[in-house]
Design an enzyme around this catalytic site. Structure first.
Site: not given
Lengths: 429, 429
Positions: A135, A137, A142, A262
């Site tokens: 994942d 970023y 964000h 997560k």
């Protein structure tokens, strides 16, 4: 470039509405269970699922070099391993078979009946066996919002952020398809003002609006993938909801990053839309604010213009759209992500899933998580039924949609939609 | 409890030295390529690899309920999925077949010739297809050393550390077996005093001395595994070298944890030693310094006394042992690790790999990484050949060994040994 398959003027003998996500120019790939309990690889046109295993068995792919059972499998991994040339030949052939002017299948009712199913009669599965899930970023908005809330508004971005697509490893085992319900996770948290951690249900369950790309076998261990060859190894994209438990995350994440916050669930939309289908929607990434090292210097038009929306639907309620964002807001593109991931020699295989990170846009209604939308719970979101949400409540359904449009051409991903159930209670023995 | 199989007095008709890691009481499981280029599941006694696929085919497992091709596979995942009852029946049966007093195979030369290979004639493979790789951070000494060097000697442990076995997700694709050489990784670093990051070979390549356990299918998504049932889902253990690039790590790891600093290679010893074989070596974890939440309250004797050593061997040089540690130093045990990993409902499957984190002991010669042994490079380690090491140099071989002993019984893991090559240079086109 597969021009004819992407031609916006082409139509199919399978009928669909103008606003479908799945016109004949899309031809996504997925895996489904038929009403006869057979798992097969398929595609979708309009509201119909098409059994590619049966289509292959009946000889419709004889013009394409394929192993005999390529589509009679329960994952797309082998097909994806075959590489971009095969993906294109197959996608173009499917376009031809379902072209309005082509009679070979159109006029063969017995073949059609074995191949085409109303979409409501099939059950979508995970399209790939995911070897590894990473994942990223990559949304500056964000990362800035999170840095502002939890660190220092004046130094919201960490020093490395503008120099590399920061990422971490996720957990493959908890990636699920749309329509599977998940349990609210339990875990350890440290309440404000407490001296001791406590155990219990997470009180701050959140969604994260992401997209993800799925790779083919990209390299051997030790061999980097150059940034401007990266797209050769990307099969396609899906929408990803990276479910998060903010209170668990806050207590556990130093110094090694998020873990149990997560890995209770990450859900994906079931149809993989190929990069070829997304070709008409290419666009630039946002302007670079700092120069990048050569290995990250991707060419123009390496991003895509994909509209994204998130709905929350309470139990027995109606949907409220709480977020409208766009994939093009991401600062780092998929070519940069794959080049960075492999620059140290890390190997990437068929079926690996690479999430974008939460895709927040510049406006307050484009933030891709409840954490940002409700600003840590300080500004609750109003739903249509008059209730408020700071985070996700039990029995809420979170639905994410994505689609591109340009002139008369519209290509979509469908949706990923999952309901949050209360914590799991083991049956008493 | 498999008493006869663990009986220290039992001997085998396959001869071996007293100090072997693989007496008839061990019976580890692995996967190897035979000299005839066949991949098979096997075990090891002394210096001989034993082909369990051939043994099954010839009918030696008829007393054990197994699918027909259980051992004619290229991974142990299906065998591990069968569960602890099957593992025990098979291990006990192998013990019986090779017992000195048992003539059924001993006296059948043609069968023996098809089943038994000198260990030098087989090529060990990864024993399992690893679905997910998680790495814990369970050595208090290691976490304290790192915290002292990089943060604050007075607050070296972060606040969560004594309350939970902190962990992060690693990358499955870069897990390799012993004897595969790896390339020095390249990547982005931020040199001290620089304003801009630079790209190039890592200058601080390190080993991390770890062990890892391998699980079976432990739970469905959403269902925690109770701490005192955790061992039912642990098949066995291996030694793990979690190769690390300290300069890449330092620049990339905030806020989401290590990524490219770790995923260029993690190597494991090829024989999985079962928890049943480790049973005689149970011991307590170190005394708890803070009370734990109920879900982490494991019973006594949930750790193991396993001696660990690390050698560095320069090109054409002789080995220097640079570290002697022990698995029992770990603050958090494997039952606590698996309970924590699943408490939020995260699913764990057959073949998942769970690393312990670097196993440092209390003394300076027991630290499990060069970072700690050389204290960030301030105190270089002397090798036998008169050279010094702060970190690992090109063409150095790092070898880790592990073994238990108690009275006359000695059970070992063999070794994980890999050579670091220079950076990969693509061939000119």
């Amino acid at each position: 470039m597969p021009n004819k398959t992407n031609d916006p003027k082409r139509s199919s003998w399978i009928g669909y509405n103008r606003d479908t996500h799945f016109p004949i120019q899309n031809i996504p790939f997925g895996v489904f269970l038929t009403r006869d309990n057979v798992i097969t690889i398929g595609t979708r046109i309009g509201d119909y699922a098409i059994d590619l295993g049966a289509l292959q068995e009946m000889g419709y792919f004889e013009s394409v070099p394929l192993t005999d059972d390529m589509f009679m499998q329960d994952t797309l991994n082998d097909f994806i391993s075959d590489g971009k040339k095969t993906w294109r030949l197959v996608r173009n052939r499917i376009g031809d078979i379902f072209d309005k002017e082509n009679s070979e299948l159109r006029d063969n009712k017995s073949d059609r009946d074995r191949i085409i199913f109303p979409i409501d009669e099939v059950e979508m599965q995970l399209p790939v066996l995911i070897g590894d899930y990473t994942d990223f970023y990559s949304s500056k908005e964000h990362a800035t919002n999170v840095g502002t809330m939890f660190r220092d508004p004046d130094n919201a971005l960490l020093p490395n952020w503008l120099h590399m697509p920061v990422a971490y490893h996720g957990r493959s085992s908890s990636v699920i398809p749309s329509n599977i319900s998940i349990h609210r996770p339990q875990g350890q948290t440290m309440p404000a003002g407490s001296e001791q951690p406590v155990f219990g249900p997470s009180k701050l369950v959140d969604f994260e609006l992401e997209m993800a790309f799925i790779t083919t076998d990209a390299n051997n261990l030790g061999h980097p993938v150059p940034v401007n060859e990266a797209e050769d190894y990307i099969f396609g994209m899906v929408i990803l909801n990276d479910w998060s438990a903010r209170d668990i995350q806050k207590w556990e994440y130093v110094p090694l990053g998020p873990f149990l916050a997560k890995n209770f669930a990450s859900s994906i939309s079931p149809w993989i839309v190929t990069l070829d289908a997304l070709e008409p929607f290419r666009t630039n990434s946002p302007k670079r604010e700092k120069p990048v090292l050569d290995y990250l210097d991707s060419k123009e038009d390496s991003s895509f213009d994909i509209n994204l929306e998130v709905d929350i639907t309470p139990q027995q309620g109606t949907p409220t759209t709480v977020c409208k964002s766009n994939f093009k807001h991401l600062y780092w593109n998929i070519s940069q992500q794959l080049a960075h991931h492999t620059v140290n020699g890390c190997s990437v295989n068929s079926g690996d899933l690479m999430g974008s990170g939460t895709i927040s846009g510049p406006t307050k209604d484009s933030y891709g998580s409840m954490l940002e939308l409700s600003w840590r719970g300080e500004k609750p979101i109003q739903l249509n039924d008059g209730t408020e949400r700071k985070f996700i409540q039990d029995y809420d359904t979170v639905t994410m949609r994505g689609y591109c449009h340009k002139g008369e051409l519209r290509i979509g991903f469908g949706e990923v939609s999952n309901t949050l159930l209360p914590i799991y209670e083991p049956k008493k023995k």
